[in-house]
Design an enzyme around this catalytic site. Structure first.
Site, PDB file in Angstrom:
ATOM      1  N   TYR A 188      -0.738   4.600  10.269  1.00  0.00           N
ATOM      2  CA  TYR A 188      -1.261   3.991  11.449  1.00  0.00           C
ATOM      3  C   TYR A 188      -0.074   3.984  12.254  1.00  0.00           C
ATOM      4  O   TYR A 188       1.314   3.439  12.381  1.00  0.00           O
ATOM      5  CB  TYR A 188      -1.812   2.172  10.745  1.00  0.00           C
ATOM      6  CG  TYR A 188      -2.628   2.126  10.014  1.00  0.00           C
ATOM      7  CD1 TYR A 188      -3.876   2.515  10.818  1.00  0.00           C
ATOM      8  CD2 TYR A 188      -3.091   1.846   9.250  1.00  0.00           C
ATOM      9  CE1 TYR A 188      -5.040   1.998  10.438  1.00  0.00           C
ATOM     10  CE2 TYR A 188      -4.099   1.926   8.214  1.00  0.00           C
ATOM     11  CZ  TYR A 188      -6.130   1.906   9.094  1.00  0.00           C
ATOM     12  OH  TYR A 188      -6.897   1.671   8.783  1.00  0.00           O
ATOM     13  N   LYS A 242       1.953   1.628   6.902  1.00  0.00           N
ATOM     14  CA  LYS A 242       2.324   1.388   8.166  1.00  0.00           C
ATOM     15  C   LYS A 242       3.174   2.492   9.354  1.00  0.00           C
ATOM     16  O   LYS A 242       3.832   2.962   8.830  1.00  0.00           O
ATOM     17  CB  LYS A 242       2.665  -0.145   8.407  1.00  0.00           C
ATOM     18  CG  LYS A 242       1.736  -1.150   7.481  1.00  0.00           C
ATOM     19  CD  LYS A 242       0.787  -1.388   8.105  1.00  0.00           C
ATOM     20  CE  LYS A 242       0.866  -1.941   9.333  1.00  0.00           C
ATOM     21  NZ  LYS A 242       0.023  -2.673   9.951  1.00  0.00           N
ATOM     22  N   HIS A 263      -0.483   1.671  16.347  1.00  0.00           N
ATOM     23  CA  HIS A 263      -0.789   0.163  17.199  1.00  0.00           C
ATOM     24  C   HIS A 263       0.444   0.445  18.172  1.00  0.00           C
ATOM     25  O   HIS A 263       1.134  -0.550  17.569  1.00  0.00           O
ATOM     26  CB  HIS A 263      -0.266  -0.501  16.279  1.00  0.00           C
ATOM     27  CG  HIS A 263      -1.802  -0.692  14.889  1.00  0.00           C
ATOM     28  ND1 HIS A 263      -2.962  -0.588  15.639  1.00  0.00           N
ATOM     29  CD2 HIS A 263      -1.968  -0.474  13.465  1.00  0.00           C
ATOM     30  CE1 HIS A 263      -3.881  -0.769  14.613  1.00  0.00           C
ATOM     31  NE2 HIS A 263      -2.948  -0.893  13.437  1.00  0.00           N
ATOM     32  N   ASP A 267      -2.135  -7.098  14.991  1.00  0.00           N
ATOM     33  CA  ASP A 267      -1.827  -5.653  14.997  1.00  0.00           C
ATOM     34  C   ASP A 267      -1.249  -4.867  16.487  1.00  0.00           C
ATOM     35  O   ASP A 267      -1.100  -4.784  16.405  1.00  0.00           O
ATOM     36  CB  ASP A 267      -2.609  -4.353  13.919  1.00  0.00           C
ATOM     37  CG  ASP A 267      -1.749  -4.610  12.514  1.00  0.00           C
ATOM     38  OD1 ASP A 267      -1.355  -4.690  12.492  1.00  0.00           O
ATOM     39  OD2 ASP A 267      -3.106  -4.716  11.930  1.00  0.00           O
ATOM     40  N   GLU A 296      -6.054   4.472  14.283  1.00  0.00           N
ATOM     41  CA  GLU A 296      -6.554   3.843  14.487  1.00  0.00           C
ATOM     42  C   GLU A 296      -7.456   4.679  15.631  1.00  0.00           C
ATOM     43  O   GLU A 296      -7.742   3.320  16.238  1.00  0.00           O
ATOM     44  CB  GLU A 296      -6.058   2.607  15.312  1.00  0.00           C
ATOM     45  CG  GLU A 296      -5.162   2.486  16.209  1.00  0.00           C
ATOM     46  CD  GLU A 296      -3.308   2.947  15.080  1.00  0.00           C
ATOM     47  OE1 GLU A 296      -2.352   3.525  16.151  1.00  0.00           O
ATOM     48  OE2 GLU A 296      -3.288   3.299  14.471  1.00  0.00           O
ATOM     49  N   ARG A 319       0.364  -0.726  -0.119  1.00  0.00           N
ATOM     50  CA  ARG A 319      -0.184  -0.093   0.244  1.00  0.00           C
ATOM     51  C   ARG A 319       0.912   0.853  -0.043  1.00  0.00           C
ATOM     52  O   ARG A 319       2.500   1.170  -0.024  1.00  0.00           O
ATOM     53  CB  ARG A 319      -1.045   0.312   1.594  1.00  0.00           C
ATOM     54  CG  ARG A 319      -2.014  -1.144   1.766  1.00  0.00           C
ATOM     55  CD  ARG A 319      -2.446  -1.091   2.058  1.00  0.00           C
ATOM     56  NE  ARG A 319      -1.953  -1.464   3.714  1.00  0.00           N
ATOM     57  CZ  ARG A 319      -1.896  -1.123   5.020  1.00  0.00           C
ATOM     58  NH1 ARG A 319      -3.220  -1.999   4.772  1.00  0.00           N
ATOM     59  NH2 ARG A 319      -1.415  -2.339   5.685  1.00  0.00           N
TER      60      ARG A 319
END
Length: 372
Positions: free
Chosen positions: A94, A75, A96, A270, A118, A15
């Site tokens: 993101y 990511k 996490h 994740d 998120e 991505r």
């Protein structure tokens, strides 16, 4: 603002943080967009697509990190990328953080302002930047689980939908949110017998109405989980506590009751995973076996369908990217409490309470980070 986008370097992550159309919108708002050469190739976007949209192409990631005031990714930044962050720079991606103390400490040390997709919220209490990837991962889960169930891949050799005269596979889905609903839709569509576990009676009622008897709903407690896991051919973990580590709902002891060759698909990986025996895997080596049970724990499942996932994510993130660029992060967060919920790290301070609780670190509020 100078907006940067780099090629993702996490294994098998295809991505990209900005589509050419998103770059074009940002340029139309008066911003400069700098894209690392080849950043969009995995999603089917060429450098020429970006230059046609008005973006500039940088030779390498270092040039983007050095020039950009805000870096937009997909990511979480890898160690080498975290080393290039600087005080005052905005990172929008993101993160996490709850199961990742190393990343958390590096981001704190960088002095950067880090906003996590998120944990951005909406007026309904949803997670609008997580939802599109949850939808993608949920729809993928039965597909990858069906592949893992094939005998050649270590599974039971069970066809998800069965055939006339042979019962279909039993798919148990733990969690009835966005991931669980998407997984249920695909698993039921493939002909499986589907059971969804959740602790929200209204959510179970909603699923019962929507699926009109095509699946079974069950209130989630330890006993029900243990009983259903023992009967399952596939268990899909679809649990989420926003910003926090996922609870371990399937224990090692439960594995010993499962059918040999049964499959666990942990979409919550994740956030640390919701199976006690889970650890992250990659698209290159997606599965492993514990006590005869096959585990699929790829930490970036939507990366397998990169073009669809990139477009879906870009549709959701673009309004926030433009707000951050047009107003600056302080004003954007001051005017939008839901975007402020996405602030996880600022100037060496942690601003996300669930992450602080998971890692035992002190936390300040987002309002304090704004200097109010």
């Amino acid at each position: 603002m100078k907006i940067g986008c780099v090629r993702e370097i996490k294994p098998q992550e295809y991505r990209v943080g900005l589509t050419p159309s998103a770059a074009q919108e940002a340029v139309a708002h008066g911003h400069a967009v700098l894209i690392e050469a080849g950043a969009g190739i995995g999603s089917g976007f060429t450098d020429a697509d970006y230059t046609a949209a008005g973006a500039q192409i940088a030779a390498d990631a270092a040039a983007v990190w050095a020039a950009a005031e805000m870096v937009v990714k997909v990511k979480e930044p890898q160690p080498g990328e975290r080393a290039m962050l600087r005080p005052g720079q905005v990172l929008f991606t993101y993160l996490h953080l709850a199961p990742d103390p190393a990343q958390t400490h590096d981001l704190l040390a960088s002095g950067a302002t880090c906003i996590a997709y998120e944990t951005v919220t909406d007026r309904k209490g949803g997670l609008p930047l997580l939802a599109p990837m949850s939808e993608v991962a949920g729809r993928l889960a039965p597909q990858v689980g069906a592949w893992a169930l094939q005998k050649a891949n270590g599974g039971r050799g069970v066809l998800l939908g069965g055939v006339p005269g042979v019962r279909p596979a039993h798919v148990v889905i733990i969690g009835g949110g966005v991931v669980g609903t998407a997984a249920a839709r695909v698993a039921a569509g493939m002909g499986a017998h589907v059971t969804v576990l959740d602790r929200s009676i209204p959510r179970l009622s909603y699923l019962d109405d929507v699926f009109m008897g095509r699946l079974t709903t069950q209130y989630s407690d330890r006993a029900a989980t243990a009983e259903l896991v023992a009967t399952a051919d596939m268990v899909i973990g679809a649990v989420l506590i926003p910003g926090a580590a996922a609870p371990k709902l399937v224990t090692r002891a439960m594995l010993k009751t499962m059918k040999p060759g049964a499959v666990l698909v942990d979409v919550a990986i994740d956030q640390g995973g919701c199976f006690e025996t889970s650890h992250p895997t990659t698209h290159e080596n997606p599965i492993y076996e514990v006590d005869g049970v096959i585990h699929y724990c790829v930490a970036n499942m939507p990366g397998a369908v990169a073009r669809t996932a990139t477009q879906a994510l870009g549709n959701a993130t673009l309004p926030f990217v433009l707000a951050l660029a047009d107003k600056g992060w302080r004003r954007a967060c001051l005017e939008d409490a839901h975007l402020l919920d996405g602030l996880n790290v600022h100037a060496g301070r942690l601003t996300c309470a669930p992450v602080g609780a998971a890692l035992g670190l002190p936390v300040i509020s987002g309002v304090e980070a704004l200097g109010l």
